[in-house]
Design a protein around this motif. Structure first.
Motif, PDB file in Angstrom:
ATOM      1  N   VAL A  33      -7.190  23.250  -9.842  1.00  0.00           N
ATOM      2  CA  VAL A  33      -7.761  22.027  -9.286  1.00  0.00           C
ATOM      3  C   VAL A  33      -7.370  22.123  -7.578  1.00  0.00           C
ATOM      4  N   ASP A  34      -6.430  22.793  -7.474  1.00  0.00           N
ATOM      5  CA  ASP A  34      -6.009  22.853  -5.797  1.00  0.00           C
ATOM      6  C   ASP A  34      -5.540  24.257  -5.272  1.00  0.00           C
ATOM      7  N   TYR A  35      -6.423  24.839  -4.687  1.00  0.00           N
ATOM      8  CA  TYR A  35      -6.047  26.084  -4.207  1.00  0.00           C
ATOM      9  C   TYR A  35      -4.945  26.548  -3.392  1.00  0.00           C
ATOM     10  N   ARG A  36      -4.510  25.000  -2.484  1.00  0.00           N
ATOM     11  CA  ARG A  36      -3.442  25.137  -1.517  1.00  0.00           C
ATOM     12  C   ARG A  36      -3.651  26.224  -0.417  1.00  0.00           C
ATOM     13  N   THR A  37      -4.852  26.425  -0.128  1.00  0.00           N
ATOM     14  CA  THR A  37      -4.902  27.648   0.996  1.00  0.00           C
ATOM     15  C   THR A  37      -4.109  27.572   2.161  1.00  0.00           C
ATOM     16  N   ARG A  38      -3.770  26.326   2.539  1.00  0.00           N
ATOM     17  CA  ARG A  38      -2.948  26.132   3.748  1.00  0.00           C
ATOM     18  C   ARG A  38      -1.741  26.876   3.431  1.00  0.00           C
ATOM     19  N   TRP A  39      -1.078  26.943   2.468  1.00  0.00           N
ATOM     20  CA  TRP A  39       0.046  27.629   2.314  1.00  0.00           C
ATOM     21  C   TRP A  39       0.066  28.967   1.255  1.00  0.00           C
ATOM     22  N   SER A  40      -0.877  28.949   0.336  1.00  0.00           N
ATOM     23  CA  SER A  40      -0.947  29.890  -0.377  1.00  0.00           C
ATOM     24  C   SER A  40      -1.932  31.125   0.120  1.00  0.00           C
ATOM     25  N   GLY A  41      -2.837  30.821   1.178  1.00  0.00           N
ATOM     26  CA  GLY A  41      -3.671  31.622   1.416  1.00  0.00           C
ATOM     27  C   GLY A  41      -4.887  32.190   0.488  1.00  0.00           C
ATOM     28  N   ILE A  42      -4.940  31.218  -0.511  1.00  0.00           N
ATOM     29  CA  ILE A  42      -6.031  31.775  -1.565  1.00  0.00           C
ATOM     30  C   ILE A  42      -7.134  31.150  -1.479  1.00  0.00           C
ATOM     31  N   THR A  43      -8.444  31.629  -1.531  1.00  0.00           N
ATOM     32  CA  THR A  43      -9.442  30.690  -1.936  1.00  0.00           C
ATOM     33  C   THR A  43     -10.234  31.055  -3.059  1.00  0.00           C
ATOM     34  N   ARG A  44     -11.428  30.414  -3.130  1.00  0.00           N
ATOM     35  CA  ARG A  44     -12.202  30.902  -4.388  1.00  0.00           C
ATOM     36  C   ARG A  44     -12.775  32.114  -4.388  1.00  0.00           C
ATOM     37  N   GLN A  45     -12.938  32.605  -3.210  1.00  0.00           N
ATOM     38  CA  GLN A  45     -13.512  34.070  -3.243  1.00  0.00           C
ATOM     39  C   GLN A  45     -12.643  34.929  -3.799  1.00  0.00           C
ATOM     40  N   HIS A  46     -11.151  34.857  -3.565  1.00  0.00           N
ATOM     41  CA  HIS A  46     -10.259  35.564  -4.056  1.00  0.00           C
ATOM     42  C   HIS A  46     -10.225  35.615  -5.672  1.00  0.00           C
ATOM     43  N   MET A  47     -10.548  34.622  -6.359  1.00  0.00           N
ATOM     44  CA  MET A  47     -10.331  34.431  -7.634  1.00  0.00           C
ATOM     45  C   MET A  47     -11.477  35.269  -8.466  1.00  0.00           C
ATOM     46  N   ARG A  48     -12.581  35.822  -7.536  1.00  0.00           N
ATOM     47  CA  ARG A  48     -13.326  36.502  -8.322  1.00  0.00           C
ATOM     48  C   ARG A  48     -13.056  37.832  -8.853  1.00  0.00           C
ATOM     49  N   LYS A  49     -12.034  38.550  -8.047  1.00  0.00           N
ATOM     50  CA  LYS A  49     -11.653  39.718  -8.569  1.00  0.00           C
ATOM     51  C   LYS A  49     -10.141  39.606  -9.159  1.00  0.00           C
ATOM     52  N   ALA A  50      -9.908  38.201  -9.442  1.00  0.00           N
ATOM     53  CA  ALA A  50      -8.655  38.004 -10.167  1.00  0.00           C
ATOM     54  C   ALA A  50      -8.321  38.652 -11.723  1.00  0.00           C
ATOM     55  N   ILE A  51      -7.329  39.025 -12.121  1.00  0.00           N
ATOM     56  CA  ILE A  51      -7.078  39.667 -13.682  1.00  0.00           C
ATOM     57  C   ILE A  51      -6.475  38.556 -14.224  1.00  0.00           C
ATOM     58  N   PRO A  52      -6.606  38.397 -15.763  1.00  0.00           N
ATOM     59  CA  PRO A  52      -5.996  37.680 -16.445  1.00  0.00           C
ATOM     60  C   PRO A  52      -4.511  37.283 -16.358  1.00  0.00           C
ATOM     61  N   PHE A  53      -4.034  36.289 -16.668  1.00  0.00           N
ATOM     62  CA  PHE A  53      -2.337  36.006 -16.559  1.00  0.00           C
ATOM     63  C   PHE A  53      -1.610  36.968 -17.449  1.00  0.00           C
ATOM     64  N   GLN A  54      -2.139  37.131 -18.689  1.00  0.00           N
ATOM     65  CA  GLN A  54      -1.422  37.941 -19.455  1.00  0.00           C
ATOM     66  C   GLN A  54      -1.294  39.425 -18.975  1.00  0.00           C
ATOM     67  N   VAL A  55      -2.298  39.790 -18.570  1.00  0.00           N
ATOM     68  CA  VAL A  55      -2.533  41.274 -18.122  1.00  0.00           C
ATOM     69  C   VAL A  55      -1.551  41.608 -16.939  1.00  0.00           C
ATOM     70  N   ALA A  56      -1.634  40.441 -16.028  1.00  0.00           N
ATOM     71  CA  ALA A  56      -0.818  40.747 -14.817  1.00  0.00           C
ATOM     72  C   ALA A  56       0.622  40.703 -15.427  1.00  0.00           C
TER      73      ALA A  56
END
Length: 316
Positions: free
Chosen positions: A145-168
């Motif tokens: 819902v909120d990428y919190r880019t100001r603090w996390s530095g994460i954007t929608r583009q970063h999630m394109r190469k993200a792996i599933p939580f269980q694997v990570a």
């Protein structure tokens, strides 16, 4: 006639040539002996320099071979004695080995109602010397819902190469197993990872000010990683509008740990050793003492004795 006299003259010259050849052979032998003697004397002088002149000769060995073997054996003896003469250099701290120490930092995004639920979106793990061991973007289990880019530095583009939580999670926990874990405000990282690291192997850098005992850092109960880096390491982190970098934060946490590693590990070692005053007194002797009749009330003691007498009479 001329042809016949030639061999006779050659035959006359043969003894003189033979004697000359014999003299040459003797001279060569003499030269060889003199050269051997010179080499022997040179090696003898060398042995004197090494202090091995009085070394007895082995039976059947020549002086030259004995000298050469003595010279060859001395460096071996010196090399064998060298390790024993050198004392091992003690480590400055009794803490974990560098290979057993890693630092971690996680970046979270908002999920759930109004983005108030924090879920893992990036995790970075670095070694004792700041080398990146793990750095991946992670897809949360719930929609972002909120990428919190100001603090996390994460954007929608970063999630394109993200792996599933269980694997990570499996990859990260495998990397952390058996390691001393360094980080800042690690309870947030553990909550995002859904994991709890052993307390004895956790080093949270929020406690660095108390280890250094600097009054300027005690204005707040917990000092941010950015302020600690500025005041103790004299470096600026988390600057700019692109948010935090989990690699940079993990490296900074490790640098803070190394700054107070000796004090920290000494404190951890002392806290693990039980102190005599902390031991509970042995109450077995006290119980035996208070079970004696002199500590019981008279009426209760009489009643107890009567009861035991009646019980024995019934048993009889």
């Amino acid at each position: 006639m001329v042809a016949r006299e030639a061999p006779e003259s050659a035959q006359c010259l043969c003894p003189s040539l033979a004697s000359l050849n014999a003299k040459d052979v003797l001279r060569r032998k003499h030269k060889r002996k003199s050269r051997q003697h010179q080499r022997f004397m040179a090696r003898k002088a060398l042995l004197q320099g090494y202090g091995l002149r009085n070394t007895p000769l082995e039976p059947g060995s020549s002086p030259g071979t004995e000298a050469a073997s003595s010279v060859r054996q001395r460096p071996r003896a010196e090399s064998a004695a060298a390790p024993g003469s050198r004392k091992p250099i003690p480590r400055e701290s009794a803490g974990p080995l560098p290979s057993k120490c890693v630092a971690i930092d996680c970046e979270m995004v908002g999920t759930g109602p109004r983005g108030r639920v924090s879920e893992l979106a990036r995790c970075s793990v670095v070694s004792y010397h700041g080398e990146v061991l793990y750095d991946k973007y992670i897809q949360p289990e719930m929609p972002i819902v909120d990428y919190r880019t100001r603090w996390s530095g994460i954007t929608r583009q970063h999630m394109r190469k993200a792996i599933p939580f269980q694997v990570a999670q499996k990859e990260i926990l495998k990397l952390l197993k058996g390691k001393v874990l360094v980080g800042h405000a690690l309870h947030n990282d553990f909550q995002a990872l859904k994991y709890i690291h052993p307390r004895g192997q956790t080093r949270d850098t929020t406690y660095v000010p108390s280890l250094l005992s600097q009054p300027s850092l005690h204005a707040r109960t917990r000092v941010s990683l950015k302020d600690l880096a500025l005041q103790l390491l004299h470096k600026k982190i988390q600057v700019g509008q692109h948010g935090h970098s989990s690699v940079e934060d993990a490296v900074t946490a490790m640098e803070l740990y190394r700054l107070v590693e000796v004090q920290w590990e000494q404190q951890e070692a002392s806290s693990l050793q039980p102190h005599p005053e902390d031991r509970e007194p042995d109450s077995s002797t006290d119980m035996e003492q208070y079970m004696e009749d002199q500590y019981w009330p008279e009426d209760l003691a009489q009643g107890t004795s009567r009861g035991t007498g009646e019980t024995l009479g019934r048993m009889e």
